[in-house]
Design a protein around this motif. Structure first.
Motif, PDB file in Angstrom:
ATOM      1  N   HIS A   1       1.435  -1.613   0.196  1.00  0.00           N
ATOM      2  CA  HIS A   1      -0.108  -0.014   0.037  1.00  0.00           C
ATOM      3  C   HIS A   1       0.512   1.243   0.015  1.00  0.00           C
ATOM      4  O   HIS A   1       0.004   2.062  -0.567  1.00  0.00           O
ATOM      5  CB  HIS A   1      -0.558   0.237   1.538  1.00  0.00           C
ATOM      6  N   LEU A   2       1.676   1.302   1.231  1.00  0.00           N
ATOM      7  CA  LEU A   2       2.819   2.671   1.063  1.00  0.00           C
ATOM      8  C   LEU A   2       3.541   2.565  -0.458  1.00  0.00           C
ATOM      9  O   LEU A   2       3.739   4.053  -0.546  1.00  0.00           O
ATOM     10  CB  LEU A   2       3.720   2.323   1.948  1.00  0.00           C
ATOM     11  N   THR A   3       4.278   1.564  -0.742  1.00  0.00           N
ATOM     12  CA  THR A   3       5.119   1.933  -2.159  1.00  0.00           C
ATOM     13  C   THR A   3       4.565   2.176  -3.180  1.00  0.00           C
ATOM     14  O   THR A   3       4.640   3.087  -3.794  1.00  0.00           O
ATOM     15  CB  THR A   3       5.233  -0.013  -2.194  1.00  0.00           C
ATOM     16  N   SER A   4       3.387   1.862  -3.296  1.00  0.00           N
ATOM     17  CA  SER A   4       2.196   2.757  -4.395  1.00  0.00           C
ATOM     18  C   SER A   4       1.554   3.712  -4.956  1.00  0.00           C
ATOM     19  O   SER A   4       2.285   4.508  -5.531  1.00  0.00           O
ATOM     20  CB  SER A   4       0.627   1.545  -4.753  1.00  0.00           C
ATOM     21  N   VAL A   5       1.238   4.504  -2.800  1.00  0.00           N
ATOM     22  CA  VAL A   5       1.520   5.389  -2.904  1.00  0.00           C
ATOM     23  C   VAL A   5       2.704   6.114  -2.681  1.00  0.00           C
ATOM     24  O   VAL A   5       2.093   7.648  -4.345  1.00  0.00           O
ATOM     25  CB  VAL A   5       0.667   5.793  -1.344  1.00  0.00           C
TER      26      VAL A   5
END
Length: 796
Positions: A691-695
């Motif tokens: 999630h954090l990497t995608s954002v």
């Protein structure tokens, strides 16, 4: 001469031969009928057919027969019986009625009464019979004559009145025209009445005497009034000509009046029941007639003189001036009822220009305003202590912890019904990158995890929240001071000389003003406490505007990031933004507005939809409208609509908004990226890492902040295709597949339990394999952001 006589004899002989000669042509019966019919049609002949149709009768013959029959019957005969009596005539009843009407019109001595012909001779005969009966009995009633002679009363009165003094030796009662009596009868009754009423020594109902001695009612009243008016009888008739009429002899009236005068002079009042017992049927009327010039106050069951009224008025005025209370019942005769005492008190209070509803208790006790004030002052110290104690024990005012627990309980019960799979998806949404502060010295603490607040419902459950919030907003009173029983206990302790009834009604009278005063005391304590410790109670205006500006600019930047996606994904992202950051800024405004009405919470993030509805119910109309629209917009799909409603609400609340410039936006972007990177460094949860990497990769490629839930991660990865190198995108897709497999494996394990079957062993082996692969790739996924290659797109 001889020749003349010869001629006469010859003519006579010819006439005789003509008479005895047979006729050659005679008229038949049919020809006669036709001739008569022709004559009747041409109105040259007036005749009437008989009932058998064989004879004709002239109207004159009918009239003659009717007169003969009337004479035979003695002057009275019924028209309906004439066809049976007049057998010679034998005509229809209609012709008889017509001729009878003509006879009545032509002859004044004959009258038609109820279908009967009556002549004057019959009436004279009737009058003679009535006179005979009258002389025998002394009186005759018209009603008896109506039954005897089958004639109407008005006709008999009219006919007999013309014969009074001529045939009938008597007179008609003028009061009751239905009775005829003789002078001897009147004289006999007058003598009986005079003797009877002369012997009476006490009030006696006239109706009893009429029944006992058989007097004619109207005659008795007429003679009695005559005897009283001429002074022959010493007394009066009270009640007129009614069933309740009473004859009171003067000797009794004098004794009665002496007793009434003596009692009133000694006591200053008169009871109606006492006058009833004396035989006075209308006490109020008697008193008014007896004491015309005396000033009296009439009550329900008594009347009092001015001396008693003045005494009560002086005592009440003294009690008011001294700041005390007085029970008026102790000053008045014990025979007076509570209702009469109340009427007397109202009269006294009106003369003193006082409001009796506020100063009269228990119907008979008058309380001064000073006394009421002193009673209220007894609770001043208690109010202050209770208010301070309540502020210490319950710093959250009106929106109490109980309200928040009720709201959270409702929402938790709803959330528990969610599928386990949805809960794991929620876990994947943790750390979506919500930043409440914009950085700098005034920035609030950055909190990424658990952006979806506890107790907040989804949009489709908002109607339920509004329905349940109705019960929260209707609790009354908000700050109860004391119950009526507690106030009674305090008054009993402080005022031991007061009667029980006064204590009870004083408590009932004081509970509302004391509660109202207590609200002001609580407000005063609240205001002083918030002014002395504003930093701990609520934010200052400067801090509020700073935090509002930061949240407002974050919403703007997040909205900009959603524009890069298609309609469906953009709508999901907008809903998530409305439920998180937009809800935070709405709660901030509601908490600020509610603080002016003593409705505030220490942490505005705990405010739910129910609490917002409760706050709306207590706001003035000018503020309620814009804030209602703002509250409703949170359930919509458009961030732009929310911002439009937000601008209107800000104008009403008077909050200054500092809109960010380019430099400020770059600072916010940098701080948001650093916050996400710091969280990415410490987390090991594969779903959160993805999630954090995608954002972060989205922000690197678009220079826009993104606030997205976990379920939108696949759409973000699809968007990054072409925006990042192909090998990095392939690694992300591979990592996403492993995360999904791990979540599915965990879900199956939860559903099937921890059995020792072969399938469970195979699933555990598969889960371990997936976990190892994730651990191997996790570092590479993090390095996509933490150690970006020079060939990748980076933020300027």
């Amino acid at each position: 001469m001889a020749a003349a006589w010869e001629e006469i004899r010859r003519l006579a002989a010819d006439f005789q031969r003509a008479q005895f000669a047979e006729v050659a042509h005679r008229l038949s019966e049919r020809n006669c009928i036709e001739i008569v019919t022709k004559l009747i049609a041409e109105k040259q002949l007036e005749v009437v057919h008989t009932l058998d149709g064989k004879e004709y009768v002239t109207p004159a013959q009918i009239s003659r027969e009717i007169r003969d029959e009337l004479h035979v019957c003695g002057g009275k005969c019924g028209i309906c019986f004439l066809p049976l009596d007049l057998e010679v005539i034998n005509v229809d009843l209609l012709h008889i009625e017509n001729r009878a009407n003509d006879i009545v019109k032509s002859e004044k001595t004959i009258q038609l009464v109820l279908g009967q012909l009556i002549n004057e001779s019959y009436l004279d005969q009737l009058a003679e019979e009535v006179n005979d009966k009258l002389q025998e009995t002394g009186q005759v009633t018209i009603s008896e004559l109506c039954k005897a002679y089958d004639l109407p009363g008005d006709f008999l009165i009219q006919a007999l009145s013309r014969r009074l003094g001529r045939i009938i030796h008597g007179q008609l009662d003028q009061e009751n025209r239905g009775v005829i009596f003789t002078e001897a009868f009147v004289s006999r009754h007058r003598a009986r009445i005079r003797g009877l009423f002369t012997a009476i020594t006490r009030p006696t109902p006239v109706s009893n005497l009429i029944t006992r001695y058989g007097f004619q009612e109207h005659l008795l009243y007429s003679v009695l009034e005559e005897l009283v008016n001429t002074g022959r009888l010493k007394g009066t008739v009270v009640g007129g000509r009614q069933d309740k009429a009473v004859f009171v002899p003067d000797i009794y009236a004098r004794t009665q009046s002496n007793w009434v005068d003596s009692f009133f002079k000694q006591n200053g009042y008169l009871e109606f029941d006492a006058l009833y017992r004396l035989g006075i049927p209308d006490p109020a009327g008697y008193i008014k007639k007896r004491y015309k010039s005396t000033q009296l106050l009439f009550l329900r069951a008594a009347c009092v003189g001015q001396e008693i009224v003045d005494q009560v008025e002086a005592s009440v005025e003294e009690a008011m001036s001294s700041g005390n209370w007085i029970d008026v019942a102790t000053l008045l005769p014990s025979s007076l009822s509570v209702e009469d005492v109340g009427i007397l008190l109202q009269q006294v209070m009106r003369s003193l220009n006082k409001n009796s509803s506020d100063l009269v208790f228990a119907d008979t006790i008058v309380v001064s305003e000073k006394f009421l004030s002193s009673c209220a002052d007894l609770f001043s110290d208690m109010m202050q202590q209770k208010a301070e104690k309540e502020m210490k024990n319950n710093p959250v005012n009106i929106i109490t912890e109980e309200d928040l627990k009720q709201a959270s309980g409702l929402e938790n019960s709803y959330a528990n019904k969610k599928d386990k799979k949805d809960e794991r998806r929620k876990k994947a949404t943790e750390g979506s990158g919500s930043v409440r502060g914009g950085g700098g010295g005034n920035a609030r603490e950055i909190k990424i995890k658990k952006t979806k607040k506890k107790g907040r419902k989804d949009a489709d459950s908002d109607e339920e929240s509004q329905a349940t919030s109705t019960g929260l907003s209707n609790k009354q009173p908000e700050f109860p001071f004391m119950s009526q029983e507690e106030i009674q206990d305090v008054l009993k302790t402080r005022m031991q000389d007061c009667p029980e009834e006064l204590i009870t009604e004083l408590a009932e009278h004081l509970i509302r003003p004391l509660t109202k005063t207590y609200q002001e005391v609580v407000r005063s304590v609240f205001t002083s406490s918030t002014s002395s410790s504003g930093a701990s109670r609520r934010q200052t205006m400067k801090d509020l505007q700073e935090e509002f500006s930061n949240l407002y600019n974050n919403v703007r930047l997040f909205e900009k990031g959603t524009k890069h996606f298609t309609d469906e994904t953009q709508t999901n992202l907008a809903k998530h933004l409305l439920k998180t950051v937009c809800t935070d800024i709405t709660n901030l405004i509601f908490n600020f507005v509610a603080s002016d009405s003593m409705m505030t919470t220490e942490n505005y993030s705990t405010i739910t939809s129910e609490v917002r509805t409760k706050i709306l119910g207590k706001l003035p109309e000018d503020t309620k409208g814009p804030l209602t629209k703002l509250h409703t917009s949170l359930n919509g799909k458009s961030v732009e609509d929310f911002l439009s409603c937000l601008d209107s609400a800000v104008d009403i609340c008077g909050i200054m908004v500092k809109k960010g410039d380019k430099k400020k936006e770059r600072q916010v972007l940098f701080q948001h990226r650093q916050a996400l990177i710091e969280q990415l460094k410490v987390t090991e949860d594969p779903a959160l890492v993805l999630h954090l990497t995608s954002v972060l990769l989205f922000q690197f490629s678009t220079h826009c902040m993104l606030h997205a839930p976990g379920r939108s991660v696949p759409q973000i990865i699809n968007f990054l295709s072409g925006k990042i190198p192909e090998d990095q995108h392939s690694l992300l897709v591979k990592y996403q597949g492993l995360v999904v497999k791990q979540l599915i494996s965990q879900t199956r394990k939860t559903e099937h339990g921890d059995g020792d079957t072969t399938d469970n062993l195979e699933e555990e082996e598969g889960a371990d394999t997936i976990r190892k692969e994730l651990q191997e790739i996790t570092t590479a996924i993090k390095d996509l952001v933490l150690r970006p290659r020079k060939s990748s797109v980076t933020e300027e």
